[in-house]
Design an enzyme around this catalytic site. Structure first.
Site, PDB file in Angstrom:
ATOM      1  N   GLU A  90     115.340 122.994  53.244  1.00  0.00           N
ATOM      2  CA  GLU A  90     114.740 122.639  51.969  1.00  0.00           C
ATOM      3  C   GLU A  90     114.613 123.782  50.979  1.00  0.00           C
ATOM      4  O   GLU A  90     114.694 123.559  49.767  1.00  0.00           O
ATOM      5  CB  GLU A  90     113.334 122.056  52.229  1.00  0.00           C
ATOM      6  CG  GLU A  90     113.333 120.766  53.017  1.00  0.00           C
ATOM      7  CD  GLU A  90     113.942 119.616  52.229  1.00  0.00           C
ATOM      8  OE1 GLU A  90     113.666 119.490  51.023  1.00  0.00           O
ATOM      9  OE2 GLU A  90     114.734 118.862  52.815  1.00  0.00           O
ATOM     10  N   SER A 490      71.733  78.047  84.414  1.00  0.00           N
ATOM     11  CA  SER A 490      70.698  78.633  85.264  1.00  0.00           C
ATOM     12  C   SER A 490      70.555  80.138  85.109  1.00  0.00           C
ATOM     13  O   SER A 490      69.595  80.712  85.648  1.00  0.00           O
ATOM     14  CB  SER A 490      70.976  78.297  86.732  1.00  0.00           C
ATOM     15  OG  SER A 490      70.821  76.916  86.948  1.00  0.00           O
TER      16      SER A 490
END
Length: 827
Positions: A90, A490
């Site tokens: 780059e 229950s």
């Protein structure tokens, strides 16, 4: 000569005039644009869009949320050779220029004029930083000029390494990867420091065109770009000839790697995501928060697996519902068949497959399975597949493959597990680790219709230790653990019995287990409740009534202590009553509670009666690794406790939650004893497989077996499991809490309690043990056969028996103890 001189003067004046006009123009642009340029100081404060990450308590990644995958990294953590690869690709003059490469810009301008497009580019790394952080991607001269001015500004105020670090953390490198560390993980599943030279060069080739040079989308162009960068690195002296030859000859090894989650906990992850969005809004997805949860990865995985196993076991018990689809034309290339299979989702370890041939002679079926390829199913692995007719009836057991499947059927299969203790050692085995298995043998499967949930809480702090909200989050995102309001059956009874113990009743109090009919104006018809067995057992002590889950006793108990008192008491325990009927059916758990509500209630019982507030998030850190939230420490205290009672070691007083007492400790201790009997001799006997004596719990089954439960605990942990349909339907006559939910609970707790010592609630003062008559619940006569010991609060212990006429002078009967019993009222 004078003519040449005059011409030279004219050209000089023209040059000076042009230069002056250019300078004036540039200065004008600068003066016009400068006020709108952002401050470079913002770069040092800017927050990179980093995803939200969720971790378990033992620091294993659970989930990642956010559009962009990014893992910020410092320049010191990046190998020098990787930096050189990006510079070669780059901006080779990065450390020399002032932010702008004027030669490069001029070259780009000439290319634009002569060819109509730019080939070499003219942006430096600094200019790309300016563009990526501050500017749009519009291809205009104004934007380019802003980019140049910003680049010069950035170079004046930041060091070169700071600029390079900003660049490498911001750039887009394809496949949702932003920044070099994220790209290393996406393409190679490694940290950037672990990459080879060839892999480093590949990543360096991506900024120019993340799609065109992507090794996944365009491997040939990516290879050309990689080797060009390696050549540039050699020209610039970054690598030698040998390194160049080896790297340029290396094959492409990139493949897509999803976030490497380490715990199967999608429901938990979604709860954390929703909490974070509520706290921070949309910034939760971008500001780099990391969340540490209370769940332990081992327990959480055990919860997820146990719930799936329990759901699958129920589903297989009720038979095969048939193929999920048909493919009529089988004489086609495999890739076409696989594409047609793609309309059927893969769910967890269930893979869609099409039946190609059925051989009764060989007792097997050949299939083509998505992600698995060609597989074989043996008859032994589909004998469970009796035809499902109703929840109570199935067809006969299949005798041959054609009894179950036909060519063209689309069904689910799951890979047959092959026991092995070996680790992958070849390169291919290591590369394929975590990929869909290439199984040659499979088992016939189906996607269950039934669902479930499991929640495990630390009883003292309320921390969620594990949570599973359904069979599969990919199948259904509905979190039944916290969203499904169901009848607890229950499993509600322990709260009723605790209210009774607080009211002065004892484990030895006797109620009549006999038929009862209610004509209540609040009930539409006469109500004739029954025990699950359909039988009645007469006078029954509360201890036995609880461990045998006697419904008639519970109804009489609720009537005795009063509906309003019971509602007030369970509200005081923190159990929501909004969805509970104000009638005696409450005793059988007819109200609606979520599995989390039930688990929280059992945690209150487990810890000795202290308030419990479940929580999931232990800690939140920001992108700078600073703690922005920490869950408060929990201290159990009596009703009137004050923070100043606790020493500094208890923690920062500003971050302490005091859990006040909600129930009398003696009542809770008695209930612990009664609920341990549920496991020792009652409906929860399967839990004995744990081989522990500190476990108590309660099963629960509602009318027509629509909801089945088991909640169990020791002094440290409370866990609830629920199994049922999303739209309440009967599970089947033989399905109860002990057969559906308890096995899920047991599989999970086997892992969760492994290696942990027994945890009993300490016995409080004010309790006595008395020998009683098991039939009457009264104090036993001296020498009475079959007498048992029972525990009571001192003030509620049975009165001593009155002395008989034949005494020995000490007020006792001739047998040396109380000789008569008081009459027992039955009601």
């Amino acid at each position: 000569m004078s003519r040449i001189l005059r011409t030279s003067h004219i050209l000089a004046w023209l040059f000076l005039t042009g230069t002056s006009l250019a300078a004036i123009l540039i200065a004008s642009f600068y003066l016009y644009l400068r006020p709108g340029l952002p401050s470079v100081e913002q770069l040092t404060d800017i927050k990179l869009q980093t995803p939200l990450r969720v971790y378990s308590a033992d620091n294993r990644l659970i989930a990642e949320f956010g559009e962009k995958r990014r893992a910020p990294i410092t320049i010191e953590q990046i190998p020098t050779i990787q930096l050189h690869a990006y510079l070669a690709a780059e901006d080779a003059n990065f450390y020399e220029h002032v932010g702008v490469d004027f030669k490069g810009l001029l070259r780009a301008a000439i290319e634009l004029v002569t060819t109509g497009h730019i080939q070499s580019g003219g942006s430096t790394i600094t200019m790309q930083v300016a563009k990526n952080y501050f500017l749009s991607r519009d291809r205009t001269f104004i934007r380019k000029f802003n980019e140049i001015l910003l680049a010069i500004q950035i170079e004046r105020e930041l060091e070169k390494n700071q600029i390079l670090e900003l660049y490498l953390n911001k750039i887009y490198l394809g496949n949702r990867a932003y920044g070099i560390q994220a790209a290393a993980q996406v393409y190679y599943n490694r940290d950037v420091s672990e990459l080879s030279l060839a892999q480093m060069a590949m990543l360096a080739g991506l900024p120019k065109a993340p799609s065109a040079f992507n090794p996944l989308a365009n491997p040939e162009r990516a290879l050309i770009r990689r080797n060009w960068i390696l050549g540039r690195m050699k020209e610039l002296g970054y690598i030698n000839d040998d390194a160049y030859r080896l790297a340029s000859a290396a094959p492409l090894t990139a493949q897509y790697n999803a976030p490497d989650t380490q715990v199967d906990a999608d429901y938990v992850a979604e709860m954390a995501r929703a909490d974070m969005v509520q706290r921070f809004g949309e910034a939760a997805y971008t500001d780099g928060y990391s969340v540490t949860l209370t769940v332990n990865s081992r327990n959480q995985q055990a919860a997820t697996t146990a719930l799936r196993h329990g759901i699958e076991a129920y589903d297989y018990r009720h038979g095969f519902r048939g193929a999920i689809g048909r493919i009529t034309e089988l004489q086609r290339p495999e890739d076409e068949l696989v594409r047609e299979l793609n309309i059927y989702p893969r769910i967890e370890e269930l893979y869609p497959a099409v039946v190609q041939t059925v051989s009764d002679e060989n007792n097997n079926v050949e299939l083509l399975a998505r992600s698995l390829g060609n597989v074989q199913l043996n008859m032994a692995d589909m004998t469970w597949a009796r035809e499902h007719r109703t929840e109570n009836y199935m067809g006969p057991e299949p005798q041959k493959p054609s009894d179950v499947l036909s060519a063209g059927d689309v069904v689910y299969v799951t890979p047959k597990q092959i026991e092995t203790n070996s680790e992958p050692d070849t390169a291919d085995e290591q590369e394929n680790a975590g990929q869909p298995p290439r199984a040659s043998q499979v088992i016939l499967a189906q996607l269950p219709n039934v669902q479930g949930a499991l929640i495990s809480l630390n009883a003292k702090s309320g921390a969620i230790e594990a949570l599973a909200g359904g069979y599969s989050f990919s199948q259904s995102k509905y979190n039944r653990a916290i969203q499904a309001s169901r009848q607890p059956g229950s499993t509600f009874k322990p709260f009723l019995y605790l209210a009774a113990l607080e009211r002065g009743l004892t484990p030895a109090t006797v109620f009549n287990d006999a038929p009862i009919v209610f004509d209540d104006s609040e009930l539409e018809t006469a109500w004739r409740p029954e025990n699950s067995s359909g039988q009645f057992y007469g006078p029954t002590r509360l201890r036995e009534a609880l461990y045998r889950s006697r419904n008639l006793v519970s109804i009489r108990l609720l009537r005795d202590i009063g509906l309003q008192h019971t509602f007030n008491y369970i509200e005081a325990l923190g159990i929501p009553t909004d969805n509970m009927q104000r009638d005696l059916s409450l005793a059988l758990g007819s109200g609606l509670l979520t599995p989390m509500d039930v688990a929280r209630g059992f945690a209150v019982i487990a810890n000795g009666g202290y308030d419990v507030q479940p929580y999931l998030i232990q800690e939140i850190r920001d992108s700078n690794n600073q703690v922005v939230y920490e869950a408060p420490s929990v201290i159990l205290c009596e009703r009137r406790c004050q923070l100043d009672e606790f020493p500094p070691s208890a923690g920062d007083a500003a971050n302490i939650r005091t859990a006040r007492r909600l129930a009398d400790e003696r009542s809770v201790y008695l209930l612990h004893s009664m609920l341990r009997d549920v496991v020792r001799r009652g409906t929860g006997r399967r839990a004995l497989a744990l081989g522990r004596n500190d476990i108590g719990g309660k099963t629960g089954t509602t009318n027509e077996q629509r909801d089945t439960w088991f909640s169990g605990f020791n002094h440290d942990m409370a866990t609830t499991a629920w199994i049922g349909f999303d739209q309440p339907n009967p599970l089947g006559r033989s399905e109860y809490g002990a057969t559906t939910a308890l096995p899920v609970w047991l599989e999970y707790m086997t892992i969760a309690l492994e290696g942990k010592p027994a945890a009993f609630m300490p016995q409080p003062n004010g309790l006595v043990s008395v020998r009683i008559d098991p039939t009457t619940g009264q104090r036993a006569r001296p020498g009475q056969e079959g007498a048992i010991f029972e525990m009571f609060k001192e003030e509620n212990a049975p009165a001593p028996l009155a002395p008989t006429a034949n005494t020995n002078g000490n007020g006792l009967g001739t047998d040396g103890d109380d000789a008569t019993s008081l009459p027992q009222e039955l009601f």
